[in-house]
Write an enzyme that holds these catalytic residues in place. Structure first.
Site, PDB file in Angstrom:
ATOM      1  N   LYS A 175       7.412   0.792  -4.896  1.00 25.90           N
ATOM      2  CA  LYS A 175       8.676   0.067  -4.725  1.00 25.90           C
ATOM      3  C   LYS A 175       8.469  -1.241  -3.966  1.00 25.90           C
ATOM      4  O   LYS A 175       9.000  -2.288  -4.349  1.00 25.90           O
ATOM      5  CB  LYS A 175       9.676   0.975  -3.991  1.00 25.90           C
ATOM      6  CG  LYS A 175      11.107   0.497  -4.062  1.00 25.90           C
ATOM      7  CD  LYS A 175      12.082   1.522  -3.513  1.00 25.90           C
ATOM      8  CE  LYS A 175      12.129   1.471  -2.005  1.00 25.90           C
ATOM      9  NZ  LYS A 175      13.415   1.941  -1.443  1.00 25.90           N
ATOM     10  N   SER A 176       7.696  -1.198  -2.879  1.00 23.67           N
ATOM     11  CA  SER A 176       7.487  -2.394  -2.061  1.00 23.67           C
ATOM     12  C   SER A 176       6.794  -3.503  -2.845  1.00 23.67           C
ATOM     13  O   SER A 176       7.172  -4.683  -2.759  1.00 23.67           O
ATOM     14  CB  SER A 176       6.661  -2.041  -0.818  1.00 23.67           C
ATOM     15  OG  SER A 176       7.352  -1.136   0.007  1.00 23.67           O
ATOM     16  N   ARG A 188       8.264  -7.411  -4.395  1.00 25.64           N
ATOM     17  CA  ARG A 188       7.587  -8.687  -4.127  1.00 25.64           C
ATOM     18  C   ARG A 188       7.136  -9.359  -5.419  1.00 25.64           C
ATOM     19  O   ARG A 188       7.276 -10.579  -5.570  1.00 25.64           O
ATOM     20  CB  ARG A 188       6.418  -8.440  -3.167  1.00 25.64           C
ATOM     21  CG  ARG A 188       6.900  -8.099  -1.747  1.00 25.64           C
ATOM     22  CD  ARG A 188       5.861  -7.300  -0.962  1.00 25.64           C
ATOM     23  NE  ARG A 188       6.237  -7.139   0.440  1.00 25.64           N
ATOM     24  CZ  ARG A 188       7.074  -6.196   0.898  1.00 25.64           C
ATOM     25  NH1 ARG A 188       7.626  -5.346   0.042  1.00 25.64           N
ATOM     26  NH2 ARG A 188       7.339  -6.108   2.190  1.00 25.64           N
ATOM     27  N   ARG A 217      23.729  -2.318   7.624  1.00 23.86           N
ATOM     28  CA  ARG A 217      22.382  -2.513   8.151  1.00 23.86           C
ATOM     29  C   ARG A 217      22.222  -3.896   8.784  1.00 23.86           C
ATOM     30  O   ARG A 217      22.816  -4.875   8.329  1.00 23.86           O
ATOM     31  CB  ARG A 217      21.351  -2.286   7.035  1.00 23.86           C
ATOM     32  CG  ARG A 217      21.093  -0.802   6.826  1.00 23.86           C
ATOM     33  CD  ARG A 217      20.150  -0.557   5.673  1.00 23.86           C
ATOM     34  NE  ARG A 217      20.878  -0.128   4.494  1.00 23.86           N
ATOM     35  CZ  ARG A 217      20.363  -0.087   3.263  1.00 23.86           C
ATOM     36  NH1 ARG A 217      19.115  -0.477   3.069  1.00 23.86           N
ATOM     37  NH2 ARG A 217      21.083   0.331   2.255  1.00 23.86           N
ATOM     38  N   SER A 234       8.515  -5.227  11.434  1.00 24.21           N
ATOM     39  CA  SER A 234       9.272  -5.206  10.182  1.00 24.21           C
ATOM     40  C   SER A 234       8.554  -6.044   9.130  1.00 24.21           C
ATOM     41  O   SER A 234       8.447  -7.268   9.265  1.00 24.21           O
ATOM     42  CB  SER A 234      10.690  -5.749  10.383  1.00 24.21           C
ATOM     43  OG  SER A 234      11.334  -5.928   9.133  1.00 24.21           O
ATOM     44  N   ASP A 250       8.987   5.114   6.844  1.00 20.43           N
ATOM     45  CA  ASP A 250       9.611   5.670   5.640  1.00 20.43           C
ATOM     46  C   ASP A 250       9.267   7.143   5.439  1.00 20.43           C
ATOM     47  O   ASP A 250      10.022   7.872   4.781  1.00 20.43           O
ATOM     48  CB  ASP A 250       9.184   4.883   4.400  1.00 20.43           C
ATOM     49  CG  ASP A 250       9.845   3.515   4.321  1.00 20.43           C
ATOM     50  OD1 ASP A 250      10.909   3.333   4.939  1.00 20.43           O
ATOM     51  OD2 ASP A 250       9.289   2.631   3.649  1.00 20.43           O
ATOM     52  N   LYS A 281      18.622   2.690   9.032  1.00 20.74           N
ATOM     53  CA  LYS A 281      18.190   2.685   7.635  1.00 20.74           C
ATOM     54  C   LYS A 281      19.402   2.938   6.742  1.00 20.74           C
ATOM     55  O   LYS A 281      20.547   2.685   7.143  1.00 20.74           O
ATOM     56  CB  LYS A 281      17.088   3.727   7.435  1.00 20.74           C
ATOM     57  CG  LYS A 281      15.767   3.375   8.122  1.00 20.74           C
ATOM     58  CD  LYS A 281      15.101   2.213   7.435  1.00 20.74           C
ATOM     59  CE  LYS A 281      13.712   1.944   7.949  1.00 20.74           C
ATOM     60  NZ  LYS A 281      13.035   0.856   7.197  1.00 20.74           N
ATOM     61  N   ARG A 321      18.957   8.224  10.087  1.00 24.07           N
ATOM     62  CA  ARG A 321      18.041   9.272   9.614  1.00 24.07           C
ATOM     63  C   ARG A 321      17.668  10.268  10.707  1.00 24.07           C
ATOM     64  O   ARG A 321      17.337  11.420  10.412  1.00 24.07           O
ATOM     65  CB  ARG A 321      16.785   8.633   8.995  1.00 24.07           C
ATOM     66  CG  ARG A 321      17.066   8.012   7.636  1.00 24.07           C
ATOM     67  CD  ARG A 321      15.854   7.364   7.004  1.00 24.07           C
ATOM     68  NE  ARG A 321      16.180   6.904   5.647  1.00 24.07           N
ATOM     69  CZ  ARG A 321      15.450   6.047   4.947  1.00 24.07           C
ATOM     70  NH1 ARG A 321      14.340   5.541   5.462  1.00 24.07           N
ATOM     71  NH2 ARG A 321      15.818   5.693   3.733  1.00 24.07           N
ATOM     72  N   ARG A 360      15.787   9.219   0.859  1.00 20.97           N
ATOM     73  CA  ARG A 360      14.678   9.892   1.552  1.00 20.97           C
ATOM     74  C   ARG A 360      15.129  11.207   2.199  1.00 20.97           C
ATOM     75  O   ARG A 360      14.336  12.140   2.328  1.00 20.97           O
ATOM     76  CB  ARG A 360      14.051   8.951   2.575  1.00 20.97           C
ATOM     77  CG  ARG A 360      13.455   7.716   1.912  1.00 20.97           C
ATOM     78  CD  ARG A 360      12.373   7.047   2.716  1.00 20.97           C
ATOM     79  NE  ARG A 360      11.988   5.796   2.087  1.00 20.97           N
ATOM     80  CZ  ARG A 360      11.105   5.686   1.099  1.00 20.97           C
ATOM     81  NH1 ARG A 360      10.523   6.767   0.629  1.00 20.97           N
ATOM     82  NH2 ARG A 360      10.814   4.505   0.566  1.00 20.97           N
TER      83      ARG A 360
END
Length: 431
Positions: A26-27, A31, A125, A168, A317, A344, A348, A390
């Site tokens: 996903k990351s 990008r 967020r 981050s 994560d 998040k 969480r 998640r």
């Protein structure tokens, strides 16, 4: 707990076995989508993530003038060649904080007004963390009490020297994407090194940057060229299945073409320390990213773990699923220095604690984490995902060793990052 949500019932299994190739990371997909949209030419991205979040990034790139086509197993993106169009409407980021934060940096050097919106979760967020550095560079950013809706008033930017106040990768990426197009040399310093997918992606598209132990430097005025690339399998998605394999001594799981980026390998180190037997069967590098085939086997002795400091940032994560399986370990799992979990897609920390208690576990909630004792037996229960992908997936893994069936409410949230999760879970879990 939300009404009118999908409920997935997860039954206990005896082992976890099989071979699978996971959807694209996903990351990395985020990008690649953004840089392909800015670049000159048409990029072809095979094994692009099937999750909803990276597709929010693709939709935003279309609004900014790029052309996106689904070519069956791959995505092609024809970029704008360096100049974004003024979007006709709001840039809808859906549930994706990655899209909103990183894309803000990419559009900030472009003349125009860009309004970012998202769903109810995303509008809670924090976005102040990116407004600071981007305004230092010359952009003007309007927020609503520190949150979205967010409006970026773009224009020519000046390079800055910036030290990230929190660990981050999204903030780092926003600054690097802006610095790529700013006047001068942008320098960014990290006290805790975060995942480096942005550095690899920028180089893949032709940008030059320097990386050392303290941070990254990137010169402005650079142009990008289209690429052809295959996105490696998502390690964060793999975390759920690796934790499932950990729970059963008879497990044998093979994950093909998995992303093995060293800045994210802390997960594998922790799982091995907890008893997972892990073999990397082959390893190769593509566009700076390591890709390998991994075989994982369970252990009769599940050890616990203590996660704190920079390790918490590296595993942010994966912490929910590590906490969810913690009761089954011998000595339990302690998580500290993870306050970021509270901002998040959900809080969480609070949700993990509540759902563990719903399954009969003892757990102590901390402001920045939790203490989950080991040696516990969990029963089936009713799980509230909080519309958080998640959380839904983490407690589906905990349910595999519970004494009875578990009902996951809001199970559809898994589609945010891993739509194939529940079919694969049923395929790999041996009754």
């Amino acid at each position: 707990m939300q009404e009118n949500t999908h409920i997935e019932v997860v039954s206990p299994v005896r082992s976890f076995r099989g071979s699978v190739r996971l959807p694209g990371d996903k990351s990395i997909s985020h990008r690649y989508a953004m840089l392909a949209g800015l670049a000159k030419g048409t990029s072809k991205l095979a094994n692009f993530s099937t999750g909803a979040d990276p597709h929010s990034s693709l939709k935003c790139m279309e609004q900014l003038g790029a052309t996106v086509r689904d070519e069956g197993g791959a995505v092609s993106v024809t970029g704008v060649g360096g100049t974004f169009a003024q979007p006709a409407g709001d840039l809808d980021c859906g549930n994706s904080g990655s899209t909103m934060r990183m894309l803000a940096g990419l559009v900030a050097p472009h003349a125009g007004t860009f309004r970012f919106v998202g769903d109810a979760s995303l509008t809670k967020r924090p976005m102040e963390r990116i407004r600071g550095p981007l305004q230092q560079m010359g952009a003007r950013i309007d927020l609503t009490e520190g949150h979205a809706p967010m409006t970026v008033h773009g224009g020519p930017l000046q390079a800055i020297r910036f030290e990230t106040p929190i660990a981050s990768a999204q903030v780092k990426t926003a600054v690097l994407f802006a610095g790529l197009q700013a006047n001068g040399l942008t320098e960014l310093k990290e006290s805790v090194r975060t995942r480096d997918h942005s550095e690899h992606a920028l180089r893949a598209f032709g940008a030059e940057l320097e990386r050392d132990a303290e941070g990254v430097r990137i010169a402005g005025g650079q142009t990008l060229q289209a690429i052809e690339a295959t996105v490696p399998g998502d390690l964060s998605s793999a975390a759920f299945f690796l934790c499932a394999a950990l729970l059963f001594p008879e497990s044998q799981l093979v994950l093909d073409d998995l992303g093995m980026n060293p800045s994210r390998s802390a997960l594998l180190d922790v799982l091995v320390s907890m008893g997972l037997r892990l073999q990397v069967l082959n390893l190769e590098e593509k566009h700076g990213e390591l890709i390998g085939t991994v075989q994982a086997n369970g252990s009769a002795d599940l050890k616990g773990a203590e996660i704190s400091g920079s390790l918490s940032a590296q595993l942010i994560d994966e912490l929910p699923v590590l906490a969810a399986v913690a009761p089954y370990t011998r000595t339990g799992v302690t998580i500290r220095d993870a306050k970021e979990l509270r901002v998040k897609e959900s809080d969480r920390i609070a949700l993990v604690v509540r759902n563990l208690r719903n399954m009969g576990a003892e757990v102590e909630e901390l402001e920045d984490g939790m203490i989950v004792p080991g040696g516990q037996t969990l029963h089936g229960g009713v799980i509230d995902s909080g519309d958080d992908h998640r959380i839904a997936m983490a407690f589906s893994i905990a349910a595999l060793r519970a004494s009875s069936d578990t009902a996951i409410h809001g199970a559809e949230a898994a589609a945010i990052s891993f739509p194939e999760f529940f079919p694969l879970l049923r395929q790999l879990g041996a009754q």
